[in-house]
Design a protein around this motif. Structure first.
Motif, PDB file in Angstrom:
ATOM      1  N   LEU A 208       0.885  -1.698  -0.101  1.00  0.00           N
ATOM      2  CA  LEU A 208       0.180   0.085  -0.072  1.00  0.00           C
ATOM      3  C   LEU A 208       0.831   0.921   0.015  1.00  0.00           C
ATOM      4  N   ILE A 209       1.761   1.065   0.370  1.00  0.00           N
ATOM      5  CA  ILE A 209       3.183   2.510   0.345  1.00  0.00           C
ATOM      6  C   ILE A 209       3.380   2.729  -1.117  1.00  0.00           C
ATOM      7  N   TYR A 210       3.378   2.328  -2.122  1.00  0.00           N
ATOM      8  CA  TYR A 210       3.484   2.638  -3.207  1.00  0.00           C
ATOM      9  C   TYR A 210       2.009   3.397  -3.706  1.00  0.00           C
ATOM     10  N   LEU A 211       0.644   2.850  -3.246  1.00  0.00           N
ATOM     11  CA  LEU A 211      -0.371   3.889  -3.662  1.00  0.00           C
ATOM     12  C   LEU A 211      -0.360   5.136  -3.074  1.00  0.00           C
TER      13      LEU A 211
ATOM     14  N   LEU B 264      10.365   0.726  -6.250  1.00  0.00           N
ATOM     15  CA  LEU B 264       9.883  -0.293  -7.132  1.00  0.00           C
ATOM     16  C   LEU B 264      10.364  -1.895  -8.020  1.00  0.00           C
ATOM     17  N   VAL B 265      11.442  -0.863  -8.507  1.00  0.00           N
ATOM     18  CA  VAL B 265      12.536  -2.131  -9.292  1.00  0.00           C
ATOM     19  C   VAL B 265      13.056  -2.210  -8.420  1.00  0.00           C
TER      20      VAL B 265
ATOM     21  N   LEU C 278       1.878   7.173  -4.460  1.00  0.00           N
ATOM     22  CA  LEU C 278       1.502   7.848  -5.914  1.00  0.00           C
ATOM     23  C   LEU C 278       0.518   9.078  -5.811  1.00  0.00           C
ATOM     24  N   LEU C 279       0.182   8.755  -4.317  1.00  0.00           N
ATOM     25  CA  LEU C 279      -1.157  10.134  -4.056  1.00  0.00           C
ATOM     26  C   LEU C 279      -0.183  11.314  -4.145  1.00  0.00           C
TER      27      LEU C 279
ATOM     28  N   LEU D 250      10.974  12.572  -5.587  1.00  0.00           N
ATOM     29  CA  LEU D 250       9.673  11.400  -4.710  1.00  0.00           C
ATOM     30  C   LEU D 250       9.204  10.445  -6.327  1.00  0.00           C
ATOM     31  N   VAL D 251       9.820  11.082  -7.434  1.00  0.00           N
ATOM     32  CA  VAL D 251       9.496  10.278  -8.420  1.00  0.00           C
ATOM     33  C   VAL D 251      10.801   9.508  -8.481  1.00  0.00           C
TER      34      VAL D 251
END
Ligand code: SF4
Ligand code: SF4
Length: 485
Positions: A99-102, A372-373, A105-106, A364-365
């Motif tokens: 969920l951390i990725y979501l 993710l990688v 993303l937010l 951040l991006v």
């Protein structure tokens, strides 16, 4: 007592009596605090910003309607499978633990909104917001079926006839078709869309799918067909706090009063300066094309969604009158006052506030992509089995029981081996390979045993090591081993 205040209508009359002021207004003098909204009939307009809006309509709808149909090997390219608690996004298999990725993303989306708003105002609202996009599509349908602005106004004003009935029914039928397809596509992100289509055709849908298809479809139909600009004006919170993100160097759609005023109609070919007039011919086109029905000549208003259609409309008028373009234009407050050139305006874009937003966004991006990688495609959750107490087992060993959830986040079947460390002589039972299918998870009961007496009574930290034999990946999870007194 203050004699100037209102008094009762029943105050005594006679010499010296105070003047009686009626406190109940006549019905004809009452002012209503409620005003029904007036229907807006936006005029169609051609120009650069209108083309950009349509380009964004095509792009966003190509993505929204098309993405659920795209495949990634045997599965859907993007699928949020809530029932199985698994999310498929391109080549990634994500679990609720991701969920951390979501959240990341937010945060990135919010910062991107701050950045774009600081640079060029309500770009999102004017060109990419679903409310804008679907309103544009619904208005296009309305225009095709009922005719242009004048024809639509006439049709609404006239009494019911067969022609009116047919046009209205046909329009609503097309609207409902688009709305239902939108609802269907939305649900297709949460349940495989091909199965959903088959289930629809065979009328064997689950109740939650039916509910969400109709709910999302109904919301689209209501918001884009009826509510339209009222959603932006009264329901969207962004319109209210956007001013906090603006500054005097933010590009906004703005009218140049120094050039346009005083406004008045005139014939083509007359020099407005000879009549002490500005360039605005008061044609009202900028108001007629505005989807929120405002007059940009009255200054920046929170209702303005920054669509630029009034820029297109006024540009056409200026061209017809052989005046210079840009009476309504994208400009900044500072630029408008100082008469800056486009180059000067663009130079001010790179001001500290924008640079800070951009730097944080880039960091951040980069962080999100890097994590993710380098993400480990194996997740492990450990739960101590509270139903079974610590006990002495065969061979004089002390045993604690746990339940491990092993999640295979790859799209291939994998074998895992479980080991443990933390106490001298610790052993795992069963000591065998655990096979888990592609993108599957499994609960496994595991017993940890230690020689009796090697550690004192109390709780001791141990670690489970789950190793993917083929991928060479290992995940360690902490647990507590209890030794009774
Ligand atoms: S379109 Fe231009 S000229 Fe016409 S009323 Fe608006 S600002 Fe004035
Ligand atoms: S004032 Fe102009 S930019 Fe603002 S919403 Fe109306 S048409 Fe769009």
């Amino acid at each position: 007592m203050d004699s100037s205040g209102p008094v009762s209508a029943s105050a005594p009359a006679g010499p010296g009596a105070r003047k009686i002021i009626p406190i109940v207004a006549a019905e004809s003098e009452l002012v209503g605090l409620y005003e029904a909204s007036k229907k807006i009939y936006p005029r169609a307009v051609r120009g650069m910003f209108a083309r950009w809006r349509w380009a964004m309509v095509f792009l966003t709808q190509l993505v929204f309607y098309g993405l659920p149909w795209a495949q990634w090997g045997e599965r859907q390219l993007v699928l949020f499978d809530l029932a199985a608690r698994r999310f498929y996004v391109f080549g990634l298999v994500l679990y609720p633990q991701d969920l951390i990725y979501l959240s990341g993303l937010l945060v990135v989306s919010a910062l991107a909104l701050f950045l774009f708003t600081a640079v060029a105002g309500r770009l999102w609202c004017g060109f990419a917001c679903p409310q804008t996009v679907y309103t544009e599509i619904f208005m296009w349908v309305e225009h095709r079926i009922e005719g242009n602005r004048t024809a639509r106004m006439r049709l609404d004003a006239e009494s019911m006839s067969l022609e009116k009935l047919v046009k209205k029914w046909f329009k609503h039928l097309v609207w409902i078709g688009i709305a239902m397809w939108t609802g269907f596509s939305f649900v297709g992100y949460f349940t495989p869309i091909r199965d959903l289509g088959m289930a629809f055709l065979q009328t064997r849908l689950g109740s939650w799918e039916v509910f969400w298809v109709f709910f999302y479809g109904f919301a689209t139909y209501g918001n884009a067909g009826f509510m339209r600009e009222q959603v932006c004006k009264y329901m969207c919170p962004y319109a209210r706090f956007q001013s906090a993100m603006f500054d005097r160097d933010t590009l906004i759609v703005t009218y140049d009063p120094g050039r346009g005023e005083p406004h008045a109609p005139r014939r083509k070919g007359i020099d407005p300066r000879s009549m002490a007039l500005g360039d605005c011919i008061d044609c009202g086109l900028c108001v007629q094309v505005c989807p929120t029905g405002i007059d940009i000549r009255q200054g920046l208003q929170y209702e303005c969604i920054g669509c630029g259609l009034c820029v297109d409309a006024c540009g056409t008028v200026m061209q017809k009158m052989a005046y210079a373009p840009g009476l309504i234009r994208y400009d900044t407050q500072n630029g408008m006052e100082a008469g800056w050139t486009r180059r000067q305006l663009l130079r001010r874009v790179l001001r500290p506030r924008v640079l800070v937003y951009a730097a944080i966004l880039a960091l951040l991006v980069a962080g999100l992509l890097a994590s993710l990688v380098t993400r480990t495609p194996l997740k492990v959750d450990v739960v101590r089995d509270r139903a079974s107490l610590a006990r002495i087992v065969e061979g004089g060993r002390l045993e604690n029981v746990y339940r491990l959830q092993i999640m295979n986040a790859t799209e291939e079947a994998r074998d895992y081996r479980i080991a443990a460390h933390g106490i001298e002589g610790i052993g795992v039972s069963p000591d065998e390979r655990i096979a888990i299918g592609p993108a599957q998870s499994r609960w496994v009961a595991v017993r940890l045993q230690v020689p009796y007496g090697v550690v004192p009574a109390g709780s001791h930290t141990v670690h489970f090591d789950v190793r993917d034999e083929r991928g060479g990946i290992q995940v360690s999870e902490k647990a507590v081993f209890l030794v009774p007194r």
